[in-house]
Design an enzyme around this catalytic site. Structure first.
Site, PDB file in Angstrom:
ATOM      1  N   SER A   9       0.825  -1.201   0.000  1.00  0.00           N
ATOM      2  CA  SER A   9       0.000   0.000   0.000  1.00  0.00           C
ATOM      3  C   SER A   9       0.870   1.267   0.000  1.00  0.00           C
ATOM      4  O   SER A   9       1.691   1.444  -0.904  1.00  0.00           O
ATOM      5  CB  SER A   9      -0.949  -0.070   1.203  1.00  0.00           C
ATOM      6  OG  SER A   9      -1.916   0.916   1.137  1.00  0.00           O
TER       7      SER A   9
ATOM      8  N   HIS B 151      -4.018  -1.046  -4.122  1.00  0.00           N
ATOM      9  CA  HIS B 151      -5.464  -1.340  -3.940  1.00  0.00           C
ATOM     10  C   HIS B 151      -6.143  -1.134  -5.291  1.00  0.00           C
ATOM     11  O   HIS B 151      -7.237  -0.584  -5.375  1.00  0.00           O
ATOM     12  CB  HIS B 151      -6.105  -0.386  -2.922  1.00  0.00           C
ATOM     13  CG  HIS B 151      -5.486  -0.427  -1.569  1.00  0.00           C
ATOM     14  ND1 HIS B 151      -5.819  -1.380  -0.636  1.00  0.00           N
ATOM     15  CD2 HIS B 151      -4.540   0.361  -0.996  1.00  0.00           C
ATOM     16  CE1 HIS B 151      -5.111  -1.161   0.474  1.00  0.00           C
ATOM     17  NE2 HIS B 151      -4.329  -0.136   0.274  1.00  0.00           N
TER      18      HIS B 151
ATOM     19  N   ASP C 200     -13.501  11.658 -10.629  1.00  0.00           N
ATOM     20  CA  ASP C 200     -13.049  12.993 -10.219  1.00  0.00           C
ATOM     21  C   ASP C 200     -11.708  13.327 -10.851  1.00  0.00           C
ATOM     22  O   ASP C 200     -11.454  14.481 -11.210  1.00  0.00           O
ATOM     23  CB  ASP C 200     -12.955  13.080  -8.690  1.00  0.00           C
ATOM     24  CG  ASP C 200     -14.302  12.809  -8.045  1.00  0.00           C
ATOM     25  OD1 ASP C 200     -14.687  11.614  -7.974  1.00  0.00           O
ATOM     26  OD2 ASP C 200     -14.984  13.773  -7.658  1.00  0.00           O
TER      27      ASP C 200
END
Ligand SMILES: *[C@@H]1O[C@H](CO)[C@@H](O)[C@H](O)[C@H]1NC(C)=O
Length: 420
Positions: free
Chosen positions: A168, A222, A187
């Site tokens: 991560s 992820h 976005d």
């Protein structure tokens, strides 16, 4: 020059020579096998993921030999987080030792403590756990984006063959290119990459990058689980012309890792280990259409590799696992799927999320050469078009019984994004 100062110069040269020799001596036994090496973990690395954890221990020198420094400064509870990984590495995966490197945002001064530097120099590998990558920046970097003595020691060990593994934030931090810090795909496409947040789901990034350890790829994690394909494409395309910008990106899915060996050489190899896969992006030939009202990008190439597949990180030439067979001529379905929520990622690491599902279905369809998926959000609604008609495009599969459980891989899928 007087005799005295000549003697002084020789002494200094001699000292300099000794210093060089000392640096060159930091070469660990595993360097012969792996060169400089990285394990880029995608987050949610389960404790029973033996493929990945054993690999980390192996690359750090092997069972009962590996000494792994655990860097948990990204966590808001670094000591607790470190203890978990120390126990796992030693008790379950038989590292000789694992040690918490005590540099944290609450004790930044430790990044210049000679005892900490000494501790780091004893490690044969590192694991950087997840959390917030900006905490790693705060803990390990000095003003002016300079590495602290602790970070420099980590880099020196790495140059001598100590594997750096991360999960991560621990993977994202390794980049030298612009480092992603947040945001979601729609976005990102709508508002572009921002250095600071203006809308709540903005794509944000740190322009100066991360630790500067891995230079040629933007790194994200992820990845499929959170539908981050759009944010990667936008971050690459908005930053590729910056001084540290790059044309390539890779996104690692959860409970999966890309193991990179011989970093910096022509034999730099990336191999996929673990449950899901790694998505590769090439925007080197991409261009935007200035006639479009909103963001658009054409000529993006996307590859998705799963366990056992490998890629030369320099030439980007892909080798599919011998357990997989080519899909061309062996497709399981007539038609490709479409999606009305192409960046949907519900977080579960057990299924093909939308982008992967649609792309896999394209390679598994005998009658279609193109398909698309649209964003769920509108004003504007973006469409991701995918095609398998490019050069050096191929899909491979390992069948497990149904489309959902089959393991698909593909290389050089053509992608474009634009407003519907
Ligand atoms: C790790 O070791 C602990 C203690 O021996 C054990 O309880 C646990 O089940 C092990 N976990 C794995 C994933 O092997």
């Amino acid at each position: 020059m007087s005799t005295c100062s000549t003697a002084m110069t020789q002494l200094l040269l001699c000292l300099a020579a000794v210093c060089v020799v000392v640096n060159a001596n930091v070469r660990l036994p595993q360097y012969t096998k792996y060169g400089k090496s990285l394990v880029l973990g995608g987050g949610v690395l389960m404790d029973d993921n033996a493929h990945v954890w054993s690999r980390i221990v192996d690359m750090a020198g092997g069972k009962a030999k590996a000494r792994i420094g655990v860097i948990s400064a990204a966590s808001d509870t670094p000591a607790t987080s470190a203890k978990y990984y120390v126990d796992l590495l030693v008790n379950n995966y038989t590292a000789l030792e694992a040690t918490f490197i005590p540099v944290t945002v609450d004790d930044v001064a430790k990044n210049s403590d000679p005892n900490v530097v000494k501790l780091i120099k004893q490690q044969t590998g590192f694991f950087i756990s997840g959390g917030d990558q900006m905490r790693l920046v705060q803990a390990y970097m000095l003003a002016g984006n300079l590495p602290s003595p602790a970070l420099q020691a980590i880099k020196d060990q790495y140059n001598g063959g100590a594997v750096i593994s991360g999960s991560s934030a621990g993977t994202a931090i390794l980049t030298a290119g612009p480092m992603v810090t947040g945001g979601s795909s729609w976005d990102a496409l709508r508002y572009g990459a921002q250095e600071s947040l203006t809308h709540s789901h903005d794509l944000t990034y740190r322009k100066a990058g991360g630790f500067g350890i891995y230079p040629e790829y933007l790194l994200d994690t992820h990845f499929s689980n959170r539908g981050r394909e759009g944010r990667m494409i936008r971050l690459l395309s908005d930053t590729r012309h910056m001084s540290n910008g790059v044309n390539y990106g890779l996104g690692v899915s959860e409970n999966t890792a890309l193991v990179v060996t011989h970093v910096g050489t022509n034999n730099e190899l990336g191999e996929v280990f673990g449950e899901l896969g790694v998505t590769f992006f090439d925007v080197s030939k991409s261009y935007t259409d200035p006639a479009e009202r909103y963001y658009s990008l054409r000529n993006v190439f996307v590859s998705y590799l799963t366990e056992g597949d490998s890629i030369n990180m320099k030439t980007r030439s892909v080798t599919f696992s011998p357990n997989k067979t080519p899909l061309l001529g062996n497709e399981g379905y007539d038609h490709a799927l479409t999606s009305n929520d192409i960046f949907f990622g519900e977080g579960s690491h057990h299924r093909k999320t939308e982008f992967l599902r649609v792309a896999a279905s394209l390679f598994d369809a005998r009658k279609d050469t193109m398909t698309h998926g649209d964003t769920h959000l509108t004003h504007p609604q973006f469409r991701v078009t995918m095609s398998k008609t490019g050069t050096d495009t191929a899909g491979y599969v390992e069948r497990h019984g149904d489309f959902h459980s089959d393991t698909h891989s593909y290389k050089n899928m053509y992608v474009e994004i634009g407003e519907i």
